[in-house]
Design a protein around this motif. Structure first.
Motif, mmCIF file in Angstrom:
data_model
loop_
_atom_site.group_PDB
_atom_site.id
_atom_site.type_symbol
_atom_site.label_atom_id
_atom_site.label_comp_id
_atom_site.label_asym_id
_atom_site.label_seq_id
_atom_site.Cartn_x
_atom_site.Cartn_y
_atom_site.Cartn_z
ATOM 1 N N ILE A 253 0.828 -1.206 0.000
ATOM 2 C CA ILE A 253 0.000 0.000 0.000
ATOM 3 C C ILE A 253 0.863 1.257 0.000
ATOM 4 O O ILE A 253 0.558 2.242 -0.680
ATOM 5 C CB ILE A 253 -0.959 0.001 1.206
ATOM 6 C CG1 ILE A 253 -2.002 -1.116 1.061
ATOM 7 C CG2 ILE A 253 -1.659 1.347 1.355
ATOM 8 C CD1 ILE A 253 -2.868 -1.320 2.289
ATOM 9 N N MET A 254 1.982 1.239 0.740
ATOM 10 C CA MET A 254 2.854 2.421 0.814
ATOM 11 C C MET A 254 3.319 2.857 -0.561
ATOM 12 O O MET A 254 3.352 4.041 -0.868
ATOM 13 C CB MET A 254 4.065 2.119 1.704
ATOM 14 C CG MET A 254 3.784 2.133 3.182
ATOM 15 S SD MET A 254 5.306 2.128 4.156
ATOM 16 C CE MET A 254 6.075 0.607 3.638
ATOM 17 N N PHE A 255 3.696 1.885 -1.404
ATOM 18 C CA PHE A 255 4.247 2.246 -2.712
ATOM 19 C C PHE A 255 3.160 2.426 -3.762
ATOM 20 O O PHE A 255 3.277 3.301 -4.629
ATOM 21 C CB PHE A 255 5.285 1.201 -3.129
ATOM 22 C CG PHE A 255 6.507 1.235 -2.258
ATOM 23 C CD1 PHE A 255 7.488 2.195 -2.463
ATOM 24 C CD2 PHE A 255 6.646 0.356 -1.200
ATOM 25 C CE1 PHE A 255 8.602 2.264 -1.635
ATOM 26 C CE2 PHE A 255 7.757 0.414 -0.367
ATOM 27 C CZ PHE A 255 8.735 1.373 -0.578
ATOM 28 N N ALA A 318 2.201 4.062 8.465
ATOM 29 C CA ALA A 318 2.446 4.813 7.227
ATOM 30 C C ALA A 318 1.194 4.861 6.365
ATOM 31 O O ALA A 318 0.871 5.900 5.771
ATOM 32 C CB ALA A 318 3.596 4.176 6.446
ATOM 33 N N ASN A 319 0.462 3.745 6.310
ATOM 34 C CA ASN A 319 -0.764 3.691 5.506
ATOM 35 C C ASN A 319 -1.809 4.671 6.025
ATOM 36 O O ASN A 319 -2.469 5.368 5.244
ATOM 37 C CB ASN A 319 -1.348 2.282 5.527
ATOM 38 C CG ASN A 319 -0.443 1.228 4.908
ATOM 39 O OD1 ASN A 319 -0.635 0.050 5.128
ATOM 40 N ND2 ASN A 319 0.549 1.647 4.146
ATOM 41 N N ALA A 323 -3.515 7.867 4.063
ATOM 42 C CA ALA A 323 -4.963 7.961 3.879
ATOM 43 C C ALA A 323 -5.577 9.116 4.661
ATOM 44 O O ALA A 323 -6.792 9.300 4.639
ATOM 45 C CB ALA A 323 -5.622 6.644 4.293
ATOM 46 N N ASN A 324 -4.730 9.875 5.361
ATOM 47 C CA ASN A 324 -5.193 10.998 6.178
ATOM 48 C C ASN A 324 -6.133 10.547 7.288
ATOM 49 O O ASN A 324 -6.988 11.304 7.748
ATOM 50 C CB ASN A 324 -5.872 12.065 5.318
ATOM 51 C CG ASN A 324 -5.772 13.454 5.934
ATOM 52 O OD1 ASN A 324 -4.776 13.789 6.572
ATOM 53 N ND2 ASN A 324 -6.808 14.250 5.772
ATOM 54 N N THR A 328 -6.599 7.053 13.533
ATOM 55 C CA THR A 328 -5.984 5.726 13.564
ATOM 56 C C THR A 328 -4.470 5.848 13.688
ATOM 57 O O THR A 328 -3.835 5.102 14.438
ATOM 58 C CB THR A 328 -6.341 4.932 12.295
ATOM 59 O OG1 THR A 328 -7.767 4.728 12.257
ATOM 60 C CG2 THR A 328 -5.651 3.576 12.278
ATOM 61 N N ALA A 329 -3.880 6.802 12.962
ATOM 62 C CA ALA A 329 -2.432 7.012 13.045
ATOM 63 C C ALA A 329 -2.003 7.320 14.472
ATOM 64 O O ALA A 329 -0.977 6.819 14.948
ATOM 65 C CB ALA A 329 -2.009 8.137 12.114
ATOM 66 N N LYS A 330 -2.789 8.128 15.171
ATOM 67 C CA LYS A 330 -2.473 8.467 16.559
ATOM 68 C C LYS A 330 -2.559 7.238 17.452
ATOM 69 O O LYS A 330 -1.705 7.042 18.328
ATOM 70 C CB LYS A 330 -3.426 9.559 17.060
ATOM 71 C CG LYS A 330 -3.117 10.038 18.474
ATOM 72 C CD LYS A 330 -1.740 10.681 18.567
ATOM 73 C CE LYS A 330 -1.418 11.155 19.969
ATOM 74 N NZ LYS A 330 -0.068 11.758 20.052
#
Length: 377
Positions: A253-255, A318-319, A323-324, A328-330
């Motif tokens: 997904i990152m790439f 990173a995903n 995806a903004n 979830t990132a936090k």
């Protein structure tokens, strides 16, 4: 009367706890301070600059998994490129570090595990070498070419790109081998991204294979139960060879996000839905769908706890940023901080695992820095 007062106090305390948990669970990721970013870079620069001898951190890392050496150089390059692209004033400081990373990647201790002959690597006709090694090297060369006036590697970049392009055209499954008889989709995602970048920089037609590759993934390698990508392809018949895995899926997904953001976003949403558990304050991603086992895992996943693996969560971080999905990132960032401790020293900032013996630094440092810098602010 005292019992009523006690019960009322307990109720209000419980309400406050719930409010606090809701507030915390809704907090969003925030970009690290400039000091922390600089300290991370300081540590990675220290590692990259080390001679390739038996005492270097990078070769000691290779004793665990030789691929991690390449990944450390590669993800450090991608992270530093992101920073220069956002602010060209960093170029004078960071571009030389990238060049050292490339030079190290072209040294024998790094390429020998992939059975590469350096003389043939620099010849006009490059053999069918590992797409894992060539993909990362080619993307590193492309990133360097984009932000540097130095043309030292342009010829090598052109030759590798041409070789990869022709091999993809000849491949019956539009995916190349990382090792003999072993095809991993995530490794191909890097090489395909490198071809897209080469066309952007030079006007070559190598990006013509990108849409073919993406369409092949969408048609042949999406798991119907979860809506995410399989990990491997059977080299004999082109069928999916291994179930979707978090340590592989998040990588792809990152790439893919740089060549087909819409498809990458769709994969991330399915990944988050089928592989993660949201605990409010924390969010954990599994290595395999509906698998809650605890075991030693393998070289890709590392130890697995109740189905959750460290790489799956590192890549998911990173995903989520791509995806903004900042909530979830936090939550993932809290999980990473919970499982690690910060170590500030004269060589910069690094994390150490807190509860298990799984020393994947400095690769993990490079990956986390890439994750932070790969988000659009």
């Amino acid at each position: 009367m005292r019992n009523i007062f006690t019960k009322t106090k307990t109720v209000w305390f419980s309400i406050l706890i719930v409010i606090a948990l809701v507030f915390i669970s809704n907090k969003k990721y925030q970009y690290p301070s400039e000091y922390e970013i600089n300290q991370r870079i300081k540590y990675l620069n220290h590692v990259i600059a080390q001679p390739l001898d038996k005492q270097s951190e990078i070769l000691l890392l290779g004793d665990v998994n030789f691929e991690w050496i390449l990944f450390t150089y590669a993800y450090s390059t991608y992270a530093l490129f992101n920073l220069v692209e956002k602010d060209s004033s960093y170029s004078e400081t960071y571009v030389p570090i990238i060049k050292v990373a490339i030079e190290k990647t072209l040294q024998e201790p790094i390429y020998s595990p992939y059975n590469i002959d350096s003389e043939k690597l620099f010849s006009d006709s490059i053999p069918d070498y590992s797409v894992l090694y060539l993909g990362h090297l080619n993307l590193m060369l492309g990133k360097y070419r984009q932000i540097s006036s130095d043309t030292s590697y342009n010829s090598l970049h052109d030759r590798i790109s041409k070789s990869l392009f022709n091999r993809y055209l000849d491949s019956p499954f539009l995916n190349l081998e990382s090792y003999p008889y072993s095809i991993w989709i995530p490794d191909n995602s890097v090489a395909i991204t490198s071809l897209q970048l080469h066309s952007k920089l030079t006007g070559s037609n190598y990006n013509s294979v990108v849409d073919k590759w993406l369409n092949s993934l969408k048609e042949n390698y999406i798991d119907q139960d979860t809506g995410v990508l399989f990990s491997m392809i059977n080299p004999q018949n082109g069928l999916p060879f291994e179930e979707p895995r978090g340590s592989m899926l998040g990588w792809s997904i990152m790439f893919i996000s740089s060549i087909d953001p819409s498809f990458a976003n769709e994969l991330y949403l399915n990944y988050e839905s089928a592989f993660s558990t949201n605990l409010g304050i924390l969010q954990l991603f599994k290595e395999r769908h509906n698998d809650a086992n605890t075991n030693f895992g393998d070289i890709d996943s590392g130890p697995i706890f109740f189905g959750y693996s460290i790489p799956a969560n590192e890549f998911a971080f990173a995903n989520a940023l791509f995806a903004n999905d900042l909530k979830t990132a936090k939550r993932i960032e809290r999980l990473i901080n919970l499982g690690t401790s910060k170590d500030y020293s004269e060589t910069g900032l690094r994390y150490k695992s807190r509860f298990i013996d799984f020393q994947i630094s400095p690769m993990a440092e490079a990956l986390v820095l890439f994750s932070h810098t790969n988000h659009s602010y």
